[in-house]
Design a protein around this motif. Structure first.
Motif, PDB file in Angstrom:
ATOM      1  N   LEU A  93       0.813  -1.217   0.000  1.00  0.00           N
ATOM      2  CA  LEU A  93       0.000   0.000   0.000  1.00  0.00           C
ATOM      3  C   LEU A  93       0.846   1.267   0.000  1.00  0.00           C
ATOM      4  N   LYS A  94       2.105   1.157   0.410  1.00  0.00           N
ATOM      5  CA  LYS A  94       3.010   2.308   0.408  1.00  0.00           C
ATOM      6  C   LYS A  94       3.970   2.279  -0.777  1.00  0.00           C
ATOM      7  N   ASP A  95       3.685   1.417  -1.748  1.00  0.00           N
ATOM      8  CA  ASP A  95       4.527   1.363  -2.936  1.00  0.00           C
ATOM      9  C   ASP A  95       4.518   2.716  -3.646  1.00  0.00           C
ATOM     10  N   PRO A  96       5.685   3.286  -3.973  1.00  0.00           N
ATOM     11  CA  PRO A  96       5.745   4.630  -4.580  1.00  0.00           C
ATOM     12  C   PRO A  96       4.934   4.765  -5.862  1.00  0.00           C
ATOM     13  N   GLN A  97       4.948   3.721  -6.693  1.00  0.00           N
ATOM     14  CA  GLN A  97       4.193   3.795  -7.946  1.00  0.00           C
ATOM     15  C   GLN A  97       2.689   3.793  -7.693  1.00  0.00           C
ATOM     16  N   LEU A  98       2.256   3.002  -6.723  1.00  0.00           N
ATOM     17  CA  LEU A  98       0.833   3.002  -6.358  1.00  0.00           C
ATOM     18  C   LEU A  98       0.437   4.359  -5.788  1.00  0.00           C
ATOM     19  N   GLU A  99       1.269   4.922  -4.939  1.00  0.00           N
ATOM     20  CA  GLU A  99       1.002   6.243  -4.366  1.00  0.00           C
ATOM     21  C   GLU A  99       0.917   7.300  -5.467  1.00  0.00           C
ATOM     22  N   LYS A 100       1.804   7.194  -6.456  1.00  0.00           N
ATOM     23  CA  LYS A 100       1.792   8.156  -7.567  1.00  0.00           C
ATOM     24  C   LYS A 100       0.509   8.027  -8.380  1.00  0.00           C
ATOM     25  N   LEU A 101       0.101   6.785  -8.661  1.00  0.00           N
ATOM     26  CA  LEU A 101      -1.135   6.571  -9.416  1.00  0.00           C
ATOM     27  C   LEU A 101      -2.329   7.134  -8.671  1.00  0.00           C
TER      28      LEU A 101
END
Length: 320
Positions: free
Chosen positions: A33-41
């Motif tokens: 849930l804290k993955d940078p790419q997921l956060e960016k999306l």
């Protein structure tokens, strides 16, 4: 692993295990849930929703918490597809929210052309239960359909746990699920080029090719403003205060922007910003979305920003 995932879900109060006994469900692994790419999306999707619904005075802060009742999704349907459904504006009870979501998602599925139910990665229950995975899948599909030029981060993926609860216990498996289109290193540069804004691509060409397009846009502008006694010679400088841009939009769309709504002779940067912001809002209302444009850029005579705005008008009205 099963214990960890359900302990976390219990703490977050997002899923009642009994509510999906006998069903197969997908849950994002908490560590992802804290993955940078997921956060960016998530950030890109939130900003897109807020820009799209700016004139509706709707502000979204959380994809999980702000979309489950159908209010935001209905406003997106109205703005993007021009469809006004006969549903409550604010559904208070859970039953009313579920009914509203049923009507909205049915309409969205039709608009998205998803006749094959196996391609649909969301449903009323998941959205209403604030399921992040299905909510993102829905929003990405909406963006790809209604605003394909929006630059979503590619290759966004999460690790999900496939959970099946039955009388015999919990059966689970783990897999990687992509949220945005996959691309590999061998085709990455090609895909990036395909997503790049046409004006940004244009400005990388030879100077004479850039000037040819600028002249075509300039001719288009003067063709549509000459009957107002206006003549544009410098695209950057003459559009920086927003006045001619507002008059051009009104001329092309066939409406008059009331003089009380903007500054016909702006005296300072603040008044220029007001004009340009109003112009961008009007474009958004017309369904002409200009990505990654800040009113400050046009006021500052940024050539890329100015050409992007004029290009969307040129593209729509050049043959009319």
């Amino acid at each position: 692993m099963e214990k960890d995932i359900f302990d976390w879900q219990k703490e977050k109060d997002l899923v009642d295990i009994n509510s999906f006994q006998g069903e197969k469900r997908k849950l994002i692994q908490p560590t992802w849930l804290k993955d940078p790419q997921l956060e960016k999306l998530k950030e890109v999707l939130v900003n897109w929703i807020n820009n799209t619904l700016k004139t509706d005075h709707i502000v979204v802060q959380s994809l999980e918490e702000d979309l489950y009742d159908g209010l935001v999704l209905h406003h997106l349907l109205v703005r993007l597809a021009g469809v006004q459904l006969s549903v409550e504006e604010i559904a208070v009870t859970s039953a009313a929210q579920i009914h509203k979501l049923e009507v909205i998602l049915e309409e969205f599925d039709k608009r998205l052309g998803l006749n094959d139910s196996t391609l649909i990665k969301w449903n009323v229950k998941l959205i209403h239960n604030k399921d992040l995975l299905s909510t993102i899948h829905l929003l990405v599909a909406i963006v790809k359909c209604f605003q394909p030029d929006l630059d979503l981060p590619p290759n966004v993926k999460v690790e999900v746990v496939l959970v099946e609860v039955n009388r015999n216990g919990i059966k689970s498996d783990v897999e990687i699920e992509f949220l945005t289109e996959e691309s590999d290193s061998s085709t990455g540069s090609l895909n990036n080029s395909g997503r790049e804004d046409p004006i940004e691509q244009l400005l990388k060409l030879d100077a004479h090719k850039v000037n040819t397009v600028k002249k075509a846009i300039l001719h288009f502008v003067n063709q549509n403003t000459s009957n107002m006694g206006l003549h544009v010679a410098d695209l950057n400088k003459q559009f920086s205060d927003g006045v001619i841009l507002l008059l051009l939009i009104g001329q092309l769309e066939g409406f008059f922007v009331p003089l009380c709504d903007f500054n016909l002779t702006p005296l300072n940067r603040s008044e220029m910003l007001h004009n340009v912001t109003l112009a961008l809002d009007l474009l958004n209302d017309m369904g002409l979305h200009v990505s990654n444009i800040d009113p400050q850029d046009i006021v500052s005579q940024d050539v890329t920003a100015t050409l992007k705005v004029l290009y969307v008008l040129f593209k729509k009205y050049k043959g009319k």
